[in-house]
Design a protein around this motif. Structure first.
Motif, PDB file in Angstrom:
ATOM      1  N   ARG A  13      -4.699  33.622 -76.631  1.00  0.00           N
ATOM      2  CA  ARG A  13      -4.842  33.822 -75.178  1.00  0.00           C
ATOM      3  C   ARG A  13      -4.862  35.298 -74.825  1.00  0.00           C
ATOM      4  NH1 ARG A  13      -0.846  29.186 -72.496  1.00  0.00           N
ATOM      5  NH2 ARG A  13      -1.819  27.381 -73.527  1.00  0.00           N
ATOM      6  N   ASN A  14      -3.985  36.082 -75.441  1.00  0.00           N
ATOM      7  CA  ASN A  14      -3.971  37.515 -75.163  1.00  0.00           C
ATOM      8  C   ASN A  14      -5.287  38.175 -75.558  1.00  0.00           C
ATOM      9  OD1 ASN A  14      -1.348  37.500 -74.141  1.00  0.00           O
ATOM     10  ND2 ASN A  14      -0.407  37.919 -76.125  1.00  0.00           N
ATOM     11  N   THR A  15      -5.827  37.749 -76.693  1.00  0.00           N
ATOM     12  CA  THR A  15      -7.111  38.288 -77.140  1.00  0.00           C
ATOM     13  C   THR A  15      -8.221  37.903 -76.174  1.00  0.00           C
ATOM     14  OG1 THR A  15      -6.391  38.129 -79.447  1.00  0.00           O
ATOM     15  CG2 THR A  15      -8.749  38.352 -79.050  1.00  0.00           C
ATOM     16  N   PHE A  16      -8.201  36.654 -75.742  1.00  0.00           N
ATOM     17  CA  PHE A  16      -9.220  36.198 -74.787  1.00  0.00           C
ATOM     18  C   PHE A  16      -9.184  37.035 -73.517  1.00  0.00           C
ATOM     19  CE2 PHE A  16     -10.195  33.669 -71.001  1.00  0.00           C
ATOM     20  CZ  PHE A  16     -11.506  33.311 -71.255  1.00  0.00           C
ATOM     21  N   TRP A  17      -8.008  37.200 -72.922  1.00  0.00           N
ATOM     22  CA  TRP A  17      -7.928  37.912 -71.651  1.00  0.00           C
ATOM     23  C   TRP A  17      -8.161  39.407 -71.818  1.00  0.00           C
ATOM     24  CZ3 TRP A  17      -8.890  35.414 -67.591  1.00  0.00           C
ATOM     25  CH2 TRP A  17      -8.464  34.100 -67.421  1.00  0.00           C
ATOM     26  N   GLY A 113     -22.763  55.113 -71.726  1.00  0.00           N
ATOM     27  CA  GLY A 113     -23.402  53.998 -72.396  1.00  0.00           C
ATOM     28  C   GLY A 113     -22.881  53.749 -73.795  1.00  0.00           C
ATOM     29  N   PHE A 114     -22.523  54.815 -74.520  1.00  0.00           N
ATOM     30  CA  PHE A 114     -21.986  54.641 -75.867  1.00  0.00           C
ATOM     31  C   PHE A 114     -20.744  53.758 -75.850  1.00  0.00           C
ATOM     32  CE2 PHE A 114     -24.532  58.421 -76.946  1.00  0.00           C
ATOM     33  CZ  PHE A 114     -25.043  58.022 -78.164  1.00  0.00           C
ATOM     34  N   GLY A 115     -19.860  54.005 -74.888  1.00  0.00           N
ATOM     35  CA  GLY A 115     -18.643  53.200 -74.798  1.00  0.00           C
ATOM     36  C   GLY A 115     -18.905  51.792 -74.324  1.00  0.00           C
ATOM     37  N   PHE A 116     -19.842  51.643 -73.394  1.00  0.00           N
ATOM     38  CA  PHE A 116     -20.171  50.323 -72.857  1.00  0.00           C
ATOM     39  C   PHE A 116     -20.691  49.393 -73.949  1.00  0.00           C
ATOM     40  CE2 PHE A 116     -24.067  48.061 -71.312  1.00  0.00           C
ATOM     41  CZ  PHE A 116     -23.413  46.937 -70.852  1.00  0.00           C
ATOM     42  N   GLY A 117     -21.651  49.880 -74.739  1.00  0.00           N
ATOM     43  CA  GLY A 117     -22.187  49.050 -75.818  1.00  0.00           C
ATOM     44  C   GLY A 117     -21.166  48.801 -76.907  1.00  0.00           C
ATOM     45  N   GLY A 118     -20.336  49.805 -77.178  1.00  0.00           N
ATOM     46  CA  GLY A 118     -19.341  49.671 -78.229  1.00  0.00           C
ATOM     47  C   GLY A 118     -18.255  48.679 -77.903  1.00  0.00           C
ATOM     48  N   GLU A 119     -17.884  48.578 -76.638  1.00  0.00           N
ATOM     49  CA  GLU A 119     -16.816  47.661 -76.238  1.00  0.00           C
ATOM     50  C   GLU A 119     -17.196  46.225 -76.537  1.00  0.00           C
ATOM     51  OE1 GLU A 119     -14.435  44.960 -74.021  1.00  0.00           O
ATOM     52  OE2 GLU A 119     -16.569  45.302 -73.634  1.00  0.00           O
ATOM     53  N   TRP A 120     -18.438  45.846 -76.268  1.00  0.00           N
ATOM     54  CA  TRP A 120     -18.853  44.467 -76.526  1.00  0.00           C
ATOM     55  C   TRP A 120     -18.802  44.170 -78.023  1.00  0.00           C
ATOM     56  CZ3 TRP A 120     -22.231  41.774 -79.501  1.00  0.00           C
ATOM     57  CH2 TRP A 120     -22.409  40.417 -79.188  1.00  0.00           C
ATOM     58  N   ALA A 121     -19.310  45.092 -78.842  1.00  0.00           N
ATOM     59  CA  ALA A 121     -19.356  44.844 -80.280  1.00  0.00           C
ATOM     60  C   ALA A 121     -17.955  44.661 -80.860  1.00  0.00           C
ATOM     61  CB  ALA A 121     -20.072  46.003 -80.979  1.00  0.00           C
ATOM     62  N   ALA A 122     -17.038  45.571 -80.524  1.00  0.00           N
ATOM     63  CA  ALA A 122     -15.682  45.480 -81.066  1.00  0.00           C
ATOM     64  C   ALA A 122     -14.960  44.243 -80.537  1.00  0.00           C
ATOM     65  CB  ALA A 122     -14.893  46.737 -80.709  1.00  0.00           C
ATOM     66  N   GLY A 123     -15.133  43.961 -79.258  1.00  0.00           N
ATOM     67  CA  GLY A 123     -14.470  42.805 -78.663  1.00  0.00           C
ATOM     68  C   GLY A 123     -14.992  41.491 -79.206  1.00  0.00           C
ATOM     69  N   ALA A 124     -16.305  41.400 -79.442  1.00  0.00           N
ATOM     70  CA  ALA A 124     -16.887  40.158 -79.943  1.00  0.00           C
ATOM     71  C   ALA A 124     -16.352  39.820 -81.336  1.00  0.00           C
ATOM     72  CB  ALA A 124     -18.411  40.282 -79.981  1.00  0.00           C
ATOM     73  N   VAL A 125     -16.243  40.829 -82.192  1.00  0.00           N
ATOM     74  CA  VAL A 125     -15.735  40.580 -83.542  1.00  0.00           C
ATOM     75  C   VAL A 125     -14.252  40.226 -83.496  1.00  0.00           C
ATOM     76  CG1 VAL A 125     -15.448  41.541 -85.850  1.00  0.00           C
ATOM     77  CG2 VAL A 125     -17.457  42.132 -84.509  1.00  0.00           C
ATOM     78  N   LEU A 126     -13.495  40.918 -82.658  1.00  0.00           N
ATOM     79  CA  LEU A 126     -12.072  40.610 -82.518  1.00  0.00           C
ATOM     80  C   LEU A 126     -11.870  39.169 -82.061  1.00  0.00           C
ATOM     81  CD1 LEU A 126      -9.082  41.468 -82.440  1.00  0.00           C
ATOM     82  CD2 LEU A 126      -9.474  42.260 -80.091  1.00  0.00           C
ATOM     83  N   MET A 127     -12.656  38.739 -81.079  1.00  0.00           N
ATOM     84  CA  MET A 127     -12.566  37.363 -80.607  1.00  0.00           C
ATOM     85  C   MET A 127     -12.900  36.374 -81.722  1.00  0.00           C
ATOM     86  SD  MET A 127     -11.876  36.560 -77.322  1.00  0.00           S
ATOM     87  CE  MET A 127     -12.909  35.127 -77.036  1.00  0.00           C
ATOM     88  N   ALA A 128     -13.996  36.639 -82.424  1.00  0.00           N
ATOM     89  CA  ALA A 128     -14.453  35.699 -83.449  1.00  0.00           C
ATOM     90  C   ALA A 128     -13.424  35.521 -84.552  1.00  0.00           C
ATOM     91  CB  ALA A 128     -15.777  36.185 -84.035  1.00  0.00           C
ATOM     92  N   GLU A 129     -12.731  36.598 -84.910  1.00  0.00           N
ATOM     93  CA  GLU A 129     -11.782  36.524 -86.018  1.00  0.00           C
ATOM     94  C   GLU A 129     -10.398  36.038 -85.588  1.00  0.00           C
ATOM     95  OE1 GLU A 129     -13.659  39.931 -88.969  1.00  0.00           O
ATOM     96  OE2 GLU A 129     -11.949  40.459 -87.699  1.00  0.00           O
ATOM     97  N   THR A 130     -10.164  35.974 -84.287  1.00  0.00           N
ATOM     98  CA  THR A 130      -8.855  35.570 -83.782  1.00  0.00           C
ATOM     99  C   THR A 130      -8.826  34.113 -83.336  1.00  0.00           C
ATOM    100  OG1 THR A 130      -8.400  37.825 -83.046  1.00  0.00           O
ATOM    101  CG2 THR A 130      -7.036  36.090 -82.113  1.00  0.00           C
ATOM    102  N   ILE A 131      -9.881  33.670 -82.638  1.00  0.00           N
ATOM    103  CA  ILE A 131      -9.927  32.302 -82.104  1.00  0.00           C
ATOM    104  C   ILE A 131     -10.199  31.309 -83.233  1.00  0.00           C
ATOM    105  CG2 ILE A 131     -11.038  30.780 -80.437  1.00  0.00           C
ATOM    106  CD1 ILE A 131      -9.519  33.081 -79.164  1.00  0.00           C
ATOM    107  N   ARG A 132      -9.513  30.196 -83.235  1.00  0.00           N
ATOM    108  CA  ARG A 132      -9.688  29.192 -84.292  1.00  0.00           C
ATOM    109  C   ARG A 132     -11.114  28.641 -84.290  1.00  0.00           C
ATOM    110  NH1 ARG A 132      -5.223  25.116 -82.141  1.00  0.00           N
ATOM    111  NH2 ARG A 132      -4.350  27.116 -81.531  1.00  0.00           N
ATOM    112  N   THR A 133     -11.530  28.151 -85.429  1.00  0.00           N
ATOM    113  CA  THR A 133     -12.917  27.770 -85.674  1.00  0.00           C
ATOM    114  C   THR A 133     -13.465  26.796 -84.639  1.00  0.00           C
ATOM    115  OG1 THR A 133     -12.557  28.057 -88.051  1.00  0.00           O
ATOM    116  CG2 THR A 133     -14.482  26.781 -87.381  1.00  0.00           C
TER     117      THR A 133
END
Length: 438
Positions: A13-17, A113-133
């Motif tokens: 939940r913390n990762t999601f929010w 823009g560098f930070g904007f694009g980077g935030e999505w990439a890092a957040g997407a991987v963090l979500m994928a590896e944290t949320i159960r399958t």
């Protein structure tokens, strides 16, 4: 649809929010600029071409930032990279409020823009590896809906700023609000946990690769096919969106003589439709799979945009049809995060996700140009319809060339095959999956 959230652990939940807030605040910063363009044009005395150049430069830098940040997340960790990118885009958004001329604003927006694009990439991987399958698709699709929330917040900030302040001060005040995401870093630091990533059992970690090698590793033979097809999918998904959204207002104003796109009602419909599209896609991702979901939304996009440009619609009919157009267009981006994460092994997951998603953003810049070129020999409506159909058709073909990844467990590096093992190539090409769980 929300049962998955009740079943989530505190870490999930913390990762999601944390990621939801970061993506929503990204949208706030980006959409504030689009709303402030008329005031910026007046303040600096620039033309529409120069104003458009700001958007183009920001888009390109955000794409490069996403690729680089993805590689950094593989090198330094997902949470740390997420923190850095949030601070980066918040700081440069704030500095935009003090730009004294057009060149300064252009430079600051490019850096933002560098930070904007980077935030999505890092957040997407963090979500994928944290949320159960079994809940990964639902959670990541729901996070994408934060864009609609940030978009709506930008409209409210715009209305408040331009109601209470002079125009030349109002747009600067809007950018100053962009500093708010910096406070999110405190939340990110305290509540998010880095996914466990250790060297495979029995395999020496070896020397750390260079930064350039980290960025370019998605072109290794074992994942090259996945990278090329993923980049093609990203190109089609983004190309169709930009072909429609760039030229649709001009088409409706010049060829249909409709004013619906200039109304607050239409804007509200599009924002709500975008949110609904993300949530519908989130539900279907874990229900029917990644490939079927993207193919379905791409097909619906083709049908809807052709109806837009070929049917003789009134203002009210255009308003009604704006809902399915926004809904279907949102469903594809909401699907890319889970799919791209599941295509790559842990040691290059961030790099792969960042490249595929953001290559598509850069390549998609050619689709609006193609529409303009084609409109010299045919109607603008026909050019939009053909261009969008080709782009979304490309996305459909690309996704059918990829394996279905629903149900794949994103194991930590300790449980994945080593980088040089032959099973890596098999995993990248065939993605031997665990049975899907509903």
């Amino acid at each position: 649809m929300f049962t998955w959230y009740k079943q989530s652990t505190p870490v999930e939940r913390n990762t999601f929010w944390g990621c939801f807030a970061g993506w929503g605040l990204d949208a706030l910063d980006v959409q504030m600029f689009t709303l402030a363009i008329p005031a910026i044009i007046a303040a600096y005395g620039i033309d529409h071409t120069q104003a458009g150049a700001i958007s183009s430069v920001t888009l390109i830098s955000s794409a490069l930032g996403g690729w680089i940040a993805g590689a950094l997340s593989d090198r330094f960790g997902r949470v740390r990279t997420l923190q850095m990118t949030i601070l980066w885009f918040a700081g440069f958004t704030f500095l935009c409020a003090f730009a004294q001329n057009f060149p300064q604003l252009l430079l600051l927006k490019a850096l933002q823009g560098f930070g904007f694009g980077g935030e999505w990439a890092a957040g997407a991987v963090l979500m994928a590896e944290t949320i159960r399958t079994e809940h990964r698709g639902k959670a990541m699709g729901a996070v994408q809906s934060a864009w609609a929330v940030g978009w709506g917040a930008a409209v409210l900030v715009y209305a408040a700023a331009f109601s209470w302040l002079p125009a030349d001060t109002a747009w600067r005040a809007m950018f100053a609000v962009g500093l708010l995401p910096a406070g999110l870093v405190l939340f990110v630091r305290r509540n998010l946990k880095e996914p466990v990533r250790v060297a495979p059992v029995g395999v020496s970690a070896g020397p750390k690769v260079s930064a350039l090698a980290q960025i370019l590793q998605v072109f290794q033979p074992r994942v090259l096919r996945t990278t090329l097809i993923g980049a093609l999918l990203g190109t089609g998904a983004h190309g169709g969106y930009y072909a429609i959204m760039t030229w649709l207002p001009t088409f409706l104003a010049k060829e249909r003589h409709l004013s619906v796109l200039n109304t607050g009602g239409y804007l509200a419909v599009v924002i709500v439709a975008f949110w609904c599209g993300c949530m519908l896609s989130a539900y279907l991702l874990d229900r029917i799979g990644r490939r079927r979901n993207i193919a379905l939304f791409a097909f619906c996009c083709i049908v809807t945009v052709l109806a837009y440009v070929m049917l003789p619609l009134t203002n009210m009919q255009m308003l009604v049809l704006g809902f399915p157009l926004g809904l279907f267009a949102a469903g594809i981006p909401a699907s890319l995060g889970p799919l791209f994460n599941e295509l790559y092994p842990a040691d290059m997951r961030g790099t792969g996700v960042g490249f595929c998603y953001n290559f598509g953003r850069i390549a998609s810049a050619g689709f609006p140009v193609l529409v303009g070129y084609m409109s010299h020999s045919m109607s603008l409506g026909a050019a939009i319809g053909i261009d969008a159909a080709v782009a979304y058709g490309l996305a459909m073909i690309a996704v059918l060339l990829l394996p279905e990844t629903r149900g794949k467990r994103l194991r930590g590096a300790a449980q994945e095959p080593s980088a040089g093992a032959s099973s890596d190539s098999a995993d990248a090409a065939r993605l031997t999956l665990n049975p899907p769980r509903s």
